[in-house]
Design a protein around this motif. Sequence first.
Motif, PDB file in Angstrom:
ATOM      1  N   LYS A  77     -75.760 -52.092  -8.876  1.00  0.00           N
ATOM      2  CA  LYS A  77     -75.792 -50.626  -8.840  1.00  0.00           C
ATOM      3  C   LYS A  77     -74.367 -50.112  -9.044  1.00  0.00           C
ATOM      4  CE  LYS A  77     -79.690 -50.386  -5.593  1.00  0.00           C
ATOM      5  NZ  LYS A  77     -80.122 -49.895  -4.249  1.00  0.00           N
ATOM      6  N   ILE A  78     -74.237 -49.180  -9.952  1.00  0.00           N
ATOM      7  CA  ILE A  78     -72.930 -48.628 -10.303  1.00  0.00           C
ATOM      8  C   ILE A  78     -72.950 -47.125 -10.091  1.00  0.00           C
ATOM      9  CG2 ILE A  78     -71.282 -48.257 -12.185  1.00  0.00           C
ATOM     10  CD1 ILE A  78     -72.393 -50.820 -13.481  1.00  0.00           C
ATOM     11  N   GLU A  79     -71.993 -46.659  -9.314  1.00  0.00           N
ATOM     12  CA  GLU A  79     -71.776 -45.223  -9.180  1.00  0.00           C
ATOM     13  C   GLU A  79     -70.555 -44.882 -10.022  1.00  0.00           C
ATOM     14  OE1 GLU A  79     -73.724 -43.089  -7.467  1.00  0.00           O
ATOM     15  OE2 GLU A  79     -75.048 -44.773  -6.951  1.00  0.00           O
ATOM     16  N   ALA A  80     -70.724 -43.979 -10.980  1.00  0.00           N
ATOM     17  CA  ALA A  80     -69.642 -43.651 -11.891  1.00  0.00           C
ATOM     18  C   ALA A  80     -69.630 -42.137 -12.138  1.00  0.00           C
ATOM     19  CB  ALA A  80     -69.805 -44.402 -13.213  1.00  0.00           C
ATOM     20  N   ALA A 138     -75.585 -37.629 -20.291  1.00  0.00           N
ATOM     21  CA  ALA A 138     -74.719 -37.230 -19.178  1.00  0.00           C
ATOM     22  C   ALA A 138     -73.587 -36.366 -19.727  1.00  0.00           C
ATOM     23  CB  ALA A 138     -74.148 -38.460 -18.487  1.00  0.00           C
ATOM     24  N   GLU A 139     -73.359 -35.239 -19.094  1.00  0.00           N
ATOM     25  CA  GLU A 139     -72.262 -34.362 -19.492  1.00  0.00           C
ATOM     26  C   GLU A 139     -70.982 -34.764 -18.775  1.00  0.00           C
ATOM     27  OE1 GLU A 139     -72.672 -32.286 -21.888  1.00  0.00           O
ATOM     28  OE2 GLU A 139     -74.860 -32.476 -22.019  1.00  0.00           O
ATOM     29  N   ALA A 140     -69.867 -34.447 -19.368  1.00  0.00           N
ATOM     30  CA  ALA A 140     -68.574 -34.762 -18.757  1.00  0.00           C
ATOM     31  C   ALA A 140     -68.500 -34.164 -17.356  1.00  0.00           C
ATOM     32  CB  ALA A 140     -67.445 -34.225 -19.623  1.00  0.00           C
ATOM     33  N   GLY A 141     -68.064 -34.979 -16.415  1.00  0.00           N
ATOM     34  CA  GLY A 141     -67.948 -34.543 -15.024  1.00  0.00           C
ATOM     35  C   GLY A 141     -69.160 -34.833 -14.179  1.00  0.00           C
ATOM     36  N   GLN A 142     -70.277 -35.188 -14.809  1.00  0.00           N
ATOM     37  CA  GLN A 142     -71.501 -35.451 -14.055  1.00  0.00           C
ATOM     38  C   GLN A 142     -71.506 -36.886 -13.514  1.00  0.00           C
ATOM     39  OE1 GLN A 142     -74.810 -34.597 -16.649  1.00  0.00           O
ATOM     40  NE2 GLN A 142     -74.850 -32.429 -16.071  1.00  0.00           N
ATOM     41  N   PRO A 143     -72.198 -37.094 -12.387  1.00  0.00           N
ATOM     42  CA  PRO A 143     -72.311 -38.459 -11.852  1.00  0.00           C
ATOM     43  C   PRO A 143     -73.265 -39.301 -12.674  1.00  0.00           C
ATOM     44  CG  PRO A 143     -73.559 -36.934 -10.490  1.00  0.00           C
ATOM     45  CD  PRO A 143     -72.834 -36.098 -11.500  1.00  0.00           C
TER      46      PRO A 143
END
Length: 503
Positions: free
Chosen positions: A77-80, A125-130
């Motif tokens: 699992k990766i949170e980025a 995914a937009e820039a700044g989104q998790p």
Amino acid sequence: MLLSPRPGSRAARRLRGAVLVAASAGLVAATLPAPTPLGIGDPLFPHLGNPGYDVLTYDITFRYGGDNTKPLDALTKIEARATDRLERVNLDFTHGTVRSVMVNGRAAEFTTKGEDLVVTPATAAEAGQPLHIAVAHTSDPSGAQGTGGWVKTGDGLVMANQADAAHRVFPGNDHPADKAHFTFRVTAPSDLTVVANGLRVARTRPLPLPRVAGGQAAVTTWEYRTLHPMATELAQVSIGRSTVVHRTGPHGLPVRDVVRTADRTLMEPWLKKTPGQLAWMEAKVGPYPFETYGILAADAETGFELETQTLSLFERSLFVRAAYPEWYVDSVMVHELAHQWFGNSVSPRTWSDLWLNEGHATWYEALYAEEKAQKPLETRMRAAYTMSDTWRAAGGPPAAPTPPAPGDKISLFRPVVYDGSALILYALRQKIGKAAFEELERRWVSDHRDGTATTADFTGLAEEISGKDLTSFFAGWLYAKKTPPMPGHPDWRSRAVSAPKPG
């Protein structure tokens, strides 16, 4: 560009209608380009790492059945955080089977290209989104010996991921420029011990299960977590019939060493040295940067030792072969310990900055041998100076190394980045004086703790502290094909020795 919707979905039906309208108007619908391996542009490893996101945490689960030749079931699992708009997300991963990928709670399409796992989320995914990514996969130790990743030991597994082999074990952004916090959860037979980077936060022992024909033995789940960010190349998980030896280091630092249970008494004369070596390093450069430290003495022949964060990997044979004198083993121990500051806490921004890691670790290794075993630093540095032109001719100057051989990326670790780079530090101390040099060393690990830094950061700090213009000095010592004159030693000479021709 828009994401391609899933076949049969409402969005797909709407898109088919839109395509017909567009076609009647002579327009062509936009599609995503074909999946391709990406990289962050490292000059030495162009396909390593991936652009467009910053990993914050890894949470990696392994299930080990007791046979170190069989794949482990795994969940990464990766949170980025997205730094650009991403219609696809590339992860470094190879040598495993991917079963499913979820992105932000929704199933994602995926394929493999080169050594990349290319993921197409249901929604861009937009820039700044998790980005919450979950990859169910296997992690395969078979065939990995000698190429990094999992290393089979006499009773289990350990990891050796430098420089680019972490993605043989788990998917991720496999470049030291993107450090993250790690959690490891490993389930293994209960007669084995699991140790990983950081501190153990849980150990779950289910009720014992009787071993019967066709049945399974009891298992235990171990959980470890790092308190500081870590590069993927420094990840470590040890599984085997091991004993964990606990003691206390400077300022109450928990020290834990991992050895074969049968070697507990045999290893004690070496293990008990670590607190004193920690104190010695702290006196040189300042407080130890992590939450724990220790030695992992693995029953494996790797051909190297490795500074995996908080738990340095050593070959067992280093400690048991009578051919190695005590002072030499001590200095190798200090080399890997010094890396906890130089390379682990302060990580290279690119692999061309490797000289900062290995040059410093070699410097403190040699300094320790001088102070503790009367092995003069100047003698070692003069010998290195004699060989320096040969090393530069073979592997490039320290801060601009030639790329490693294809398929042999460990060949980047050459003499020029060890003694050839420690020689730069010796020359710098000669140039700016001992007091300024020691202040530079302390400021370097303090200013960049838990981060990444470049050669330019180091040279800039050296100029700031010394008050000297060191432009020409560093140009020669870091980037020239020929070794510059040694300050204070005009009589030293270096010459390139040609390699013998085959046959």
